[in-house]
Design an enzyme around this catalytic site. Structure first.
Site, short mmCIF file in Angstrom:
data_model
loop_
_atom_site.label_atom_id
_atom_site.label_comp_id
_atom_site.label_asym_id
_atom_site.label_seq_id
_atom_site.Cartn_x
_atom_site.Cartn_y
_atom_site.Cartn_z
N GLY A 29 0.80 -1.23 0.00
CA GLY A 29 0.00 0.00 0.00
C GLY A 29 0.82 1.27 0.00
O GLY A 29 2.02 1.26 -0.27
N HIS A 35 3.85 1.25 -8.11
CA HIS A 35 2.78 0.25 -7.95
C HIS A 35 1.79 0.33 -9.12
O HIS A 35 1.37 -0.68 -9.66
CB HIS A 35 1.99 0.52 -6.67
CG HIS A 35 2.78 0.45 -5.40
ND1 HIS A 35 2.97 1.53 -4.58
CD2 HIS A 35 3.40 -0.58 -4.79
CE1 HIS A 35 3.67 1.18 -3.52
NE2 HIS A 35 3.96 -0.09 -3.62
N ASP A 148 12.70 -4.16 -6.42
CA ASP A 148 13.00 -5.19 -5.43
C ASP A 148 13.45 -6.46 -6.17
O ASP A 148 12.76 -7.47 -6.17
CB ASP A 148 11.77 -5.47 -4.57
CG ASP A 148 11.31 -4.21 -3.85
OD1 ASP A 148 11.91 -3.87 -2.82
OD2 ASP A 148 10.39 -3.54 -4.34
N GLN A 151 13.77 -9.79 -4.43
CA GLN A 151 12.44 -10.37 -4.17
C GLN A 151 11.97 -11.18 -5.38
O GLN A 151 11.41 -12.28 -5.23
CB GLN A 151 11.46 -9.24 -3.87
CG GLN A 151 10.03 -9.65 -3.70
CD GLN A 151 9.20 -8.52 -3.10
OE1 GLN A 151 9.17 -8.32 -1.90
NE2 GLN A 151 8.56 -7.75 -3.96
N VAL A 174 10.16 2.37 -11.61
CA VAL A 174 9.68 3.71 -11.95
C VAL A 174 10.39 4.71 -11.03
O VAL A 174 10.52 4.48 -9.82
CB VAL A 174 8.15 3.80 -11.77
CG1 VAL A 174 7.64 5.21 -12.03
CG2 VAL A 174 7.46 2.81 -12.71
N SER A 184 7.45 3.83 -1.14
CA SER A 184 6.55 4.35 -0.10
C SER A 184 7.35 4.99 1.02
O SER A 184 6.87 5.89 1.71
CB SER A 184 5.68 3.22 0.46
OG SER A 184 5.02 2.55 -0.57
P1 AMP Z 1 5.74 -2.66 -1.82
O1 AMP Z 1 4.40 -2.04 -1.59
O2 AMP Z 1 6.90 -1.76 -1.56
O3 AMP Z 1 5.86 -4.02 -1.15
O4 AMP Z 1 5.82 -2.97 -3.37
C1 AMP Z 1 4.83 -3.72 -4.03
C2 AMP Z 1 5.30 -4.01 -5.44
O5 AMP Z 1 5.56 -2.80 -6.12
C3 AMP Z 1 6.61 -4.82 -5.45
O6 AMP Z 1 6.57 -5.76 -6.53
C4 AMP Z 1 7.63 -3.75 -5.72
O7 AMP Z 1 8.80 -4.23 -6.35
C5 AMP Z 1 6.87 -2.83 -6.65
N1 AMP Z 1 7.47 -1.49 -6.65
C6 AMP Z 1 7.78 -0.72 -5.57
N2 AMP Z 1 8.39 0.41 -5.95
C7 AMP Z 1 8.48 0.36 -7.32
C8 AMP Z 1 9.02 1.23 -8.31
N3 AMP Z 1 9.59 2.39 -8.01
N4 AMP Z 1 8.94 0.84 -9.60
C9 AMP Z 1 8.36 -0.35 -9.94
N5 AMP Z 1 7.84 -1.22 -9.04
C10 AMP Z 1 7.89 -0.86 -7.75
#
Ligand code: AMP
Length: 297
Positions: A29, A35, A148, A151, A174, A184
């Site tokens: 979130g 996202h 990530d 991950q 991004v 976040s």
């Molecule tokens: P998180 O909410 O941080 O757990 O991220 C959820 C998903 O969004 C994960 O697959 C992250 O790798 C992806 N994500 C987070 N930040 C970015 C970003 N800047 N660009 C692309 N994907 C992202």
């Protein structure tokens, strides 16, 4: 868009959509454009897009930011709907973990380095929650950000080892206009920390240039060069700078024709940021040996 908070409601909606290709985007979130890029990709490729918002306690260490992690479910719901989510799953902790689980998933080797080394147990928490979500949603495709990258390596390994019938789709990172990877956690940064944090991507881009031009040829050169650039910013406290093959995450000696990741983690104040770039060894200029006078041999 339907918003559901329980596993039962989610299962009902999933079975009502079982004739469609299901695309799944798991998140914690506080949505940003990173996202949303995953959701938009899922929307373009799938008939039904499911996104989840769950700040998973299992993947946070005892001294980490689980309690203070930014949350704004109403804003998230608006953004998710606008980007094309059909089903938004927002469970609370009791719904996901009615009791402390006695079964967890632990992926070996690809978790030995990078964030796996500096955040013990983190990827067990990630793999366990993603496996639970995959079991509930049974997606055809699941979308993850390369921001990530480790991950993605972990989830791909889990899916292969456990025969989970889901395609893992890696999506590009991004960035803000000045190069900082969207996260976040960026909201925690003070103005000065935010300014200095742009060094991470600058350092990674410098590594990419030096590798392409053949000036840097060894993992160690890349790691010490990138460390030096990041250290030029007084607020940066480096956790790691490492170059590995990707997605195997094996250490790099001399750069060959393989895919590599150059990954960094650093704290700015109390905020820990990560970033990485992927580089293919084939993009290097061919090796030209020089003699002591700098003449081509
Ligand atoms: P998180 O909410 O941080 O757990 O991220 C959820 C998903 O969004 C994960 O697959 C992250 O790798 C992806 N994500 C987070 N930040 C970015 C970003 N800047 N660009 C692309 N994907 C992202």
């Amino acid at each position: 868009m339907k918003i559901v908070q329980t596993r039962d409601e989610l299962r009902q909606l999933i079975s009502a959509n079982k004739n469609k290709t299901i695309g799944f985007v798991p998140t914690m979130g506080y949505l940003h454009d990173g996202h949303l890029s995953l959701i938009e990709r899922a929307q373009a490729e799938c008939g039904c897009v499911v996104a989840s918002i769950f700040v998973n306690p299992l993947q946070f260490g005892p001294q980490e930011d689980f309690e203070s992690y930014p949350r704004d479910a109403e804003r998230d719901a608006r953004l998710a709907e606008r980007s094309g989510v059909d089903i938004l799953f927002i469970p609370d902790t009791k719904e996901m973990y009615p009791k402390t689980p006695l079964t967890t998933i632990s992926v070996a080797k690809v978790t030995d380095s990078l964030c796996g080394a500096s955040r013990p147990g983190h990827f067990d928490g990630v793999a366990t929650v993603v496996a639970k979500l995959f079991n509930l949603i049974q997606p055809d495709k699941a979308y993850f950000g390369l921001k990530d990258a480790q991950q993605i390596a972990v989830i791909k390994q889990m899916v292969t080892d456990l025969n989970m019938p889901v395609d893992i789709v890696p999506c590009p990172t991004v960035r803000e206009p000045d190069g900082l990877a969207m996260s976040s956690r960026n909201v925690y940064l003070s103005d000065e920390e935010r300014k200095q944090a742009t060094v991470l991507y600058r350092a990674l881009k410098t590594a990419e240039q030096k590798l392409s031009s053949g000036q840097w040829r060894f993992g160690k050169e890349v790691e010490s060069g990138v460390c030096e650039i990041i250290s030029s910013q007084p607020l940066a406290q480096i956790d790691y700078v490492e170059m590995h093959t990707f997605p195997e995450l094996e250490r790099t000696e001399r750069v060959e024709d393989k895919q590599y990741i150059i990954a960094v983690a650093a704290k700015f104040g109390r905020t820990r940021l990560i970033d990485n770039i992927l580089f293919h060894g084939e993009e290097r200029l061919p090796y030209v040996a020089h003699n002591d006078e700098g003449q081509t041999a």
